[in-house]
Structure formats: C-alpha cells, structure tokens
Design a protein around this motif. Structure first.
Motif, PDB file in Angstrom:
ATOM      1  N   ARG A 186       5.159  -1.504   3.918  1.00  0.00           N
ATOM      2  CA  ARG A 186       6.402  -0.725   4.014  1.00  0.00           C
ATOM      3  C   ARG A 186       6.849  -0.598   5.471  1.00  0.00           C
ATOM      4  O   ARG A 186       7.304   0.437   5.901  1.00  0.00           O
ATOM      5  N   GLY A 187       6.706  -1.642   6.228  1.00  0.00           N
ATOM      6  CA  GLY A 187       7.161  -1.644   7.606  1.00  0.00           C
ATOM      7  C   GLY A 187       6.154  -1.041   8.555  1.00  0.00           C
ATOM      8  O   GLY A 187       6.527  -0.430   9.551  1.00  0.00           O
ATOM      9  N   ASN A 188       4.880  -1.194   8.224  1.00  0.00           N
ATOM     10  CA  ASN A 188       3.802  -0.663   9.059  1.00  0.00           C
ATOM     11  C   ASN A 188       3.907   0.850   9.226  1.00  0.00           C
ATOM     12  O   ASN A 188       3.728   1.396  10.302  1.00  0.00           O
ATOM     13  N   MET A 189       4.232   1.522   8.143  1.00  0.00           N
ATOM     14  CA  MET A 189       4.318   2.981   8.114  1.00  0.00           C
ATOM     15  C   MET A 189       2.968   3.579   8.522  1.00  0.00           C
ATOM     16  O   MET A 189       1.924   3.072   8.143  1.00  0.00           O
ATOM     17  N   THR A 190       2.995   4.641   9.308  1.00  0.00           N
ATOM     18  CA  THR A 190       1.747   5.290   9.706  1.00  0.00           C
ATOM     19  C   THR A 190       1.234   6.186   8.591  1.00  0.00           C
ATOM     20  O   THR A 190       1.978   6.560   7.679  1.00  0.00           O
ATOM     21  N   GLN A 191      -0.033   6.560   8.684  1.00  0.00           N
ATOM     22  CA  GLN A 191      -0.605   7.495   7.714  1.00  0.00           C
ATOM     23  C   GLN A 191       0.119   8.835   7.777  1.00  0.00           C
ATOM     24  O   GLN A 191       0.360   9.460   6.751  1.00  0.00           O
ATOM     25  N   GLY A 192       0.485   9.252   8.979  1.00  0.00           N
ATOM     26  CA  GLY A 192       1.209  10.512   9.135  1.00  0.00           C
ATOM     27  C   GLY A 192       2.577  10.473   8.476  1.00  0.00           C
ATOM     28  O   GLY A 192       2.989  11.434   7.810  1.00  0.00           O
ATOM     29  N   GLU A 193       3.290   9.355   8.645  1.00  0.00           N
ATOM     30  CA  GLU A 193       4.607   9.210   8.012  1.00  0.00           C
ATOM     31  C   GLU A 193       4.483   9.228   6.496  1.00  0.00           C
ATOM     32  O   GLU A 193       5.279   9.878   5.806  1.00  0.00           O
ATOM     33  N   LEU A 194       3.491   8.534   5.985  1.00  0.00           N
ATOM     34  CA  LEU A 194       3.280   8.522   4.538  1.00  0.00           C
ATOM     35  C   LEU A 194       2.951   9.928   4.048  1.00  0.00           C
ATOM     36  O   LEU A 194       3.494  10.385   3.035  1.00  0.00           O
ATOM     37  N   GLY A 195       2.072  10.610   4.765  1.00  0.00           N
ATOM     38  CA  GLY A 195       1.716  11.978   4.383  1.00  0.00           C
ATOM     39  C   GLY A 195       2.931  12.880   4.292  1.00  0.00           C
ATOM     40  O   GLY A 195       3.089  13.642   3.330  1.00  0.00           O
ATOM     41  N   LYS A 196       3.816  12.791   5.266  1.00  0.00           N
ATOM     42  CA  LYS A 196       5.038  13.620   5.250  1.00  0.00           C
ATOM     43  C   LYS A 196       5.913  13.293   4.057  1.00  0.00           C
ATOM     44  O   LYS A 196       6.461  14.186   3.414  1.00  0.00           O
ATOM     45  N   GLN A 197       6.049  12.011   3.756  1.00  0.00           N
ATOM     46  CA  GLN A 197       6.925  11.598   2.660  1.00  0.00           C
ATOM     47  C   GLN A 197       6.395  12.017   1.291  1.00  0.00           C
ATOM     48  O   GLN A 197       7.169  12.201   0.362  1.00  0.00           O
ATOM     49  N   VAL A 198       5.080  12.165   1.171  1.00  0.00           N
ATOM     50  CA  VAL A 198       4.510  12.540  -0.134  1.00  0.00           C
ATOM     51  C   VAL A 198       3.995  13.978  -0.138  1.00  0.00           C
ATOM     52  O   VAL A 198       3.286  14.377  -1.057  1.00  0.00           O
ATOM     53  N   ASN A 199       4.362  14.733   0.895  1.00  0.00           N
ATOM     54  CA  ASN A 199       4.006  16.159   0.991  1.00  0.00           C
ATOM     55  C   ASN A 199       2.502  16.420   0.984  1.00  0.00           C
ATOM     56  O   ASN A 199       2.010  17.256   0.226  1.00  0.00           O
ATOM     57  N   THR A 200       1.800  15.669   1.814  1.00  0.00           N
ATOM     58  CA  THR A 200       0.375  15.912   2.003  1.00  0.00           C
ATOM     59  C   THR A 200       0.049  15.671   3.476  1.00  0.00           C
ATOM     60  O   THR A 200       0.904  15.240   4.246  1.00  0.00           O
ATOM     61  N   SER A 201      -1.159  15.940   3.853  1.00  0.00           N
ATOM     62  CA  SER A 201      -1.554  15.788   5.255  1.00  0.00           C
ATOM     63  C   SER A 201      -1.942  14.347   5.574  1.00  0.00           C
ATOM     64  O   SER A 201      -2.317  13.576   4.682  1.00  0.00           O
ATOM     65  N   MET A 202      -1.869  14.028   6.855  1.00  0.00           N
ATOM     66  CA  MET A 202      -2.340  12.729   7.308  1.00  0.00           C
ATOM     67  C   MET A 202      -3.828  12.587   6.995  1.00  0.00           C
ATOM     68  O   MET A 202      -4.300  11.506   6.629  1.00  0.00           O
ATOM     69  N   GLU A 203      -4.564  13.693   7.111  1.00  0.00           N
ATOM     70  CA  GLU A 203      -6.007  13.665   6.833  1.00  0.00           C
ATOM     71  C   GLU A 203      -6.275  13.270   5.388  1.00  0.00           C
ATOM     72  O   GLU A 203      -7.239  12.554   5.102  1.00  0.00           O
ATOM     73  N   ASN A 204      -5.423  13.730   4.462  1.00  0.00           N
ATOM     74  CA  ASN A 204      -5.607  13.372   3.053  1.00  0.00           C
ATOM     75  C   ASN A 204      -5.325  11.880   2.843  1.00  0.00           C
ATOM     76  O   ASN A 204      -6.056  11.204   2.111  1.00  0.00           O
ATOM     77  N   ILE A 205      -4.296  11.351   3.497  1.00  0.00           N
ATOM     78  CA  ILE A 205      -4.006   9.914   3.394  1.00  0.00           C
ATOM     79  C   ILE A 205      -5.175   9.119   3.980  1.00  0.00           C
ATOM     80  O   ILE A 205      -5.620   8.128   3.401  1.00  0.00           O
ATOM     81  N   THR A 206      -5.684   9.578   5.121  1.00  0.00           N
ATOM     82  CA  THR A 206      -6.841   8.918   5.738  1.00  0.00           C
ATOM     83  C   THR A 206      -8.035   8.938   4.789  1.00  0.00           C
ATOM     84  O   THR A 206      -8.732   7.925   4.635  1.00  0.00           O
ATOM     85  N   ALA A 207      -8.262  10.074   4.133  1.00  0.00           N
ATOM     86  CA  ALA A 207      -9.380  10.193   3.188  1.00  0.00           C
ATOM     87  C   ALA A 207      -9.212   9.226   2.015  1.00  0.00           C
ATOM     88  O   ALA A 207     -10.183   8.610   1.561  1.00  0.00           O
ATOM     89  N   ILE A 208      -7.979   9.064   1.539  1.00  0.00           N
ATOM     90  CA  ILE A 208      -7.724   8.120   0.444  1.00  0.00           C
ATOM     91  C   ILE A 208      -8.003   6.698   0.924  1.00  0.00           C
ATOM     92  O   ILE A 208      -8.705   5.932   0.263  1.00  0.00           O
ATOM     93  N   GLU A 209      -7.472   6.349   2.089  1.00  0.00           N
ATOM     94  CA  GLU A 209      -7.627   4.991   2.597  1.00  0.00           C
ATOM     95  C   GLU A 209      -9.059   4.666   3.027  1.00  0.00           C
ATOM     96  O   GLU A 209      -9.426   3.502   3.103  1.00  0.00           O
TER      97      GLU A 209
END
Length: 131
Positions: free
Chosen positions: A16-39
């Motif tokens: 998705r255009g090299n979206m960061t974990q933080g950007e993804l977290g904001k878009q799905v209403n969760t923390s960057m830490e949660n995205i990192t934990a998933i990945e």
C-alpha cells in the motif's frame, strides 16, 4: 507453505505504498505497537473489529485474513490468478504460464507489473463507486 497472518499483514501494508506501521495503526484505530505485535506474530488473534479495519484499509478480503489466522492461506490474495478478473481466457492462460514458467527476478518483475496494474484498476473501480 502457508502464509501467516504476520506475513500477510506486513506484505499488504508494504504494497500500500510502503505504509508505516504507525500509519496503518491510525487508519484502523489501534496502536503502532499492536500492528507490530501482529506483524511479529505476537498477536495471532486480533479482534473482529481490527480484522475488519485491516481488511478494508489493506484491500484484503476478511476471509483471507481468517484463512491466514487458521493457517489455511497458501498464497497471497493478490497472487491468485482467479483474482485477476480477466475477461480474455487467453490472457488468463498467459498469466498462469508466467507463474509456472518464469523463475527468479524475471518472474517477480512480471508479477510486480501485474500487481501494479490490478491495484490501479481496483483504485479506479473504488473511485467510480464513490462517485
């Protein structure tokens, strides 16, 4: 080998255009830490609301995310020939042959071009639906 949830989300985010974990977290209403934990495979069972948000933001079918969680997803969704929605059977056959015949960098270049083209078409369709 099955595609894990971690790998699916990471690859989809990058596509998705090299979206960061933080950007993804904001878009799905969760923390960057949660995205990192998933990945990183530490959160293997995100809640249904998060799964829905990830599916919508990353343009992945919810079914594919659940298949990855269950260990039943064998290919990335964007690599499925059936996902091409091709009207021309000869063109579909050509894409199948590329997948079967090419190796290494050549195969990845062709697949990258196909992905780019499909993503562009999907964006156009979504834009047309919104208008």
């Amino acid at each position: 080998m099955a595609v894990t949830l971690a790998h699916l989300i990471r690859e989809a985010r990058i596509r998705r255009g090299n979206m960061t974990q933080g950007e993804l977290g904001k878009q799905v209403n969760t923390s960057m830490e949660n995205i990192t934990a998933i990945e990183n495979g530490r959160n293997r069972q995100p809640n249904p609301d998060l799964i829905s948000g990830l599916a919508q933001t990353l343009d992945i079918a919810v079914e594919d995310i659940y298949a990855a969680i269950a260990g039943k997803l064998n290919r990335f969704p964007w690599e499925k020939v059936g996902d091409l929605d091709l009207m021309d059977p000869e063109l579909e056959l050509m894409f199948r042959e590329v997948d079967d015949q090419l190796e290494g960098e050549a195969k990845e270049r062709v697949k990258s071009f196909i992905r780019f083209t499909l993503d562009d078409e999907r964006r156009k369709r979504r834009k047309e639906k919104k208008e």
